[in-house]
Design a protein around this motif. Structure first.
Motif, PDB file in Angstrom:
ATOM      1  N   ILE A   1       0.834  -1.186   0.000  1.00 26.81           N
ATOM      2  CA  ILE A   1       0.000   0.000   0.000  1.00 26.81           C
ATOM      3  C   ILE A   1       0.875   1.244   0.000  1.00 26.81           C
ATOM      4  O   ILE A   1       1.853   1.321   0.751  1.00 26.81           O
ATOM      5  N   VAL A   2       0.522   2.230  -0.823  1.00 24.86           N
ATOM      6  CA  VAL A   2       1.144   3.552  -0.755  1.00 24.86           C
ATOM      7  C   VAL A   2       0.147   4.489  -0.086  1.00 24.86           C
ATOM      8  O   VAL A   2      -0.999   4.616  -0.534  1.00 24.86           O
ATOM      9  N   LEU A   3       0.580   5.133   1.003  1.00 25.26           N
ATOM     10  CA  LEU A   3      -0.244   6.101   1.727  1.00 25.26           C
ATOM     11  C   LEU A   3       0.281   7.501   1.420  1.00 25.26           C
ATOM     12  O   LEU A   3       1.473   7.771   1.607  1.00 25.26           O
TER      13      LEU A   3
ATOM     14  N   ARG B   1       4.314   5.387  -9.741  1.00 22.06           N
ATOM     15  CA  ARG B   1       4.480   5.190 -11.179  1.00 22.06           C
ATOM     16  C   ARG B   1       5.546   4.153 -11.509  1.00 22.06           C
ATOM     17  O   ARG B   1       5.378   3.330 -12.412  1.00 22.06           O
ATOM     18  N   THR B   2       6.652   4.164 -10.778  1.00 24.94           N
ATOM     19  CA  THR B   2       7.733   3.201 -11.029  1.00 24.94           C
ATOM     20  C   THR B   2       8.191   2.602  -9.708  1.00 24.94           C
ATOM     21  O   THR B   2       9.314   2.846  -9.262  1.00 24.94           O
ATOM     22  N   PRO B   3       7.353   1.816  -9.046  1.00 24.25           N
ATOM     23  CA  PRO B   3       7.723   1.247  -7.750  1.00 24.25           C
ATOM     24  C   PRO B   3       8.714   0.105  -7.897  1.00 24.25           C
ATOM     25  O   PRO B   3       8.830  -0.505  -8.954  1.00 24.25           O
ATOM     26  N   ARG B   4       9.435  -0.164  -6.816  1.00 29.10           N
ATOM     27  CA  ARG B   4      10.351  -1.304  -6.814  1.00 29.10           C
ATOM     28  C   ARG B   4       9.575  -2.614  -6.838  1.00 29.10           C
ATOM     29  O   ARG B   4      10.027  -3.608  -7.395  1.00 29.10           O
ATOM     30  N   LYS B   5       8.388  -2.602  -6.215  1.00 33.60           N
ATOM     31  CA  LYS B   5       7.506  -3.764  -6.220  1.00 33.60           C
ATOM     32  C   LYS B   5       6.116  -3.288  -6.591  1.00 33.60           C
ATOM     33  O   LYS B   5       5.762  -2.129  -6.343  1.00 33.60           O
ATOM     34  N   PRO B   6       5.277  -4.146  -7.186  1.00 35.55           N
ATOM     35  CA  PRO B   6       3.931  -3.728  -7.580  1.00 35.55           C
ATOM     36  C   PRO B   6       3.119  -3.211  -6.397  1.00 35.55           C
ATOM     37  O   PRO B   6       3.198  -3.743  -5.288  1.00 35.55           O
ATOM     38  N   VAL B   7       2.348  -2.167  -6.641  1.00 38.21           N
ATOM     39  CA  VAL B   7       1.499  -1.554  -5.620  1.00 38.21           C
ATOM     40  C   VAL B   7       0.075  -2.070  -5.778  1.00 38.21           C
ATOM     41  O   VAL B   7      -0.479  -2.053  -6.885  1.00 38.21           O
ATOM     42  N   ASP B   8      -0.515  -2.528  -4.681  1.00 38.10           N
ATOM     43  CA  ASP B   8      -1.881  -3.057  -4.733  1.00 38.10           C
ATOM     44  C   ASP B   8      -2.932  -1.958  -4.643  1.00 38.10           C
ATOM     45  O   ASP B   8      -4.009  -2.082  -5.237  1.00 38.10           O
ATOM     46  N   ALA B   9      -2.641  -0.902  -3.891  1.00 37.68           N
ATOM     47  CA  ALA B   9      -3.618   0.175  -3.737  1.00 37.68           C
ATOM     48  C   ALA B   9      -2.926   1.419  -3.203  1.00 37.68           C
ATOM     49  O   ALA B   9      -1.855   1.348  -2.603  1.00 37.68           O
TER      50      ALA B   9
END
Length: 402
Positions: free
Chosen positions: A7-9, A45-53
């Motif tokens: 999760i990105v907050l 936009r370009t995370p090290r790992k996929p973001v779920d939400a």
């Protein structure tokens, strides 16, 4: 509830942010907390790992959640967004939902209700058993889900796409995650030269109960197609084939329509890298460490301006071209970072053929990206370095897609 989720907050309120991070981590989530829009943008936009939400406040110190979401949609498909909004911004939240965001929750809210909303907006983890290998965009994650699904079935599979997209690698992944993985995966390359019936029969025999991977199946001769169809009716191997996007056009020439129908009933289409700019940056970051390790004096990384150039390039050779350019750039770089000129040395002579507006935009993009990199994404400080107002800088960043 959120075990293994990322999760990105995006929340500037310290008390609320700390409370949400604590609760999300208690639920098993991996949380990245960003207090500013400009810090959150590259992380999503370009995370090290996929973001779920993404959980995002609509009002932020350096912009709005709406600006963040719209910026992301210009270059790809953002993860699911759950917006936090005050009563006065509900109309804005509703507008965002109509634009593709998933949901919003109004302040004050019960955190248990937020968790329920968050669970609802996230996609099922169909790719959980197979780690993401194709990229971080929604298109790439869809490919990984299709590969995972294909690994669980036993029907023939066709992987279609342009050159340099890793179709053979995906074919091997299907085999390695299938029930046939204990048996061999035999690869026969029809793109490398004409395959005769003896070679094809030998490959089928060697595959046994494993998988036969035919690279460039559209190049098979009519005799080989006849042999392959006959073998599929009685042999125990599984067929995994790769082809370009125009395989159906070959039916007019020499390709059997019944073989095409069998293959296209279970096909996975791999989009070009030009349609997935965020995956191009992700791939470059993924390839860089091993290339950098070969240098006597390792580099620090890839410059932000170079990543923007990667994102903007069409990549006609897809991943194969990106690997070749990055390897050359890492070997040729003389400073601490891989620069745009290292990746695209031919552009040094192209400036005269571009319009003045294109040259100016390219120069501004490079300078702004460099200033943001030096200030750690702080727009106010970057504006001071560039000697413009914060508003002017923000408008230019919006125009240039930064």
């Amino acid at each position: 509830m959120l075990e293994g989720r990322r999760i990105v907050l995006v929340e500037d309120d310290e008390i609320m942010g700390a409370s949400l991070v604590q609760r999300l981590e208690l639920e098993g989530a991996e949380v990245q907390w960003h207090r500013q829009m400009l810090r959150a943008l590259p992380a999503i936009r370009t995370p090290r790992k996929p973001v779920d939400a993404v959980i995002c406040d609509i009002r932020l110190p350096d912009g709005t959640g709406e600006e963040l979401y719209e910026t992301l949609t210009r270059t790809g498909h953002p993860p699911a967004f759950l917006f936090i909004t005050g009563q006065g911004s509900i109309d804005q939240a509703v507008r965002l939902i109509r634009s593709g965001a998933m949901d919003y929750i109004a302040k004050p809210f019960d955190i248990a209700q937020l968790l329920i909303r968050l669970t609802h907006v996230m996609q099922p983890r169909a790719d959980q058993e197979m780690p993401p290998e194709s990229g971080i965009s929604e298109a790439a994650r869809a490919i990984d889900r299709q590969v995972a699904d294909a690994a669980g079935r036993d029907t023939p599979v066709l992987l279609r796409g342009g050159p340099g997209l890793g179709k053979v690698r995906l074919a091997r992944r299907i085999h390695e995650h299938s029930d046939r993985r204990a048996a061999p995966a035999v690869v026969i390359d029809a793109l490398g030269g004409t395959v005769d019936t003896a070679a094809l029969a030998g490959a089928i025999s060697s595959a046994g109960e494993g998988c036969l991977i035919i690279v460039g199946i559209g190049r098979l001769t009519s005799d080989c197609q006849d042999l392959l169809l006959a073998a599929l009716r009685k042999a125990d191997f599984r067929l995994i084939a790769t082809a370009g996007l125009r395989l159906d056009e070959k039916v007019v020439d020499h390709f059997r329509s019944d073989l095409l129908s069998l293959l296209t009933s279970h096909e996975i289409v791999v989009p070009a890298l030009s349609e997935r700019p965020e995956d191009a940056v992700w791939l470059a970051r993924r390839l860089f460490p091993s290339m950098n390790a070969r240098r006597a004096s390792p580099l620090t990384g890839i410059a932000a301006s170079a990543e923007e150039a990667i994102r903007a390039h069409d990549w006609p050779g897809n991943g194969r071209e990106l690997r070749a350019r990055l390897l050359r750039a890492v070997e040729a770089a003389v400073g601490d970072l891989v620069l745009t000129s290292d990746l695209f040395p031919e552009r040094a002579g192209d400036a005269g053929s571009r319009s003045l507006a294109e040259v100016r935009d390219a120069a501004e993009r490079s300078q702004i990206a460099a200033a943001l990199e030096r200030t750690g994404g702080q727009v106010r400080e970057a504006a001071k370095l560039l000697r413009v107002s914060r508003t002017t800088l923000w408008e230019k960043m919006q125009k240039l897609g930064l």
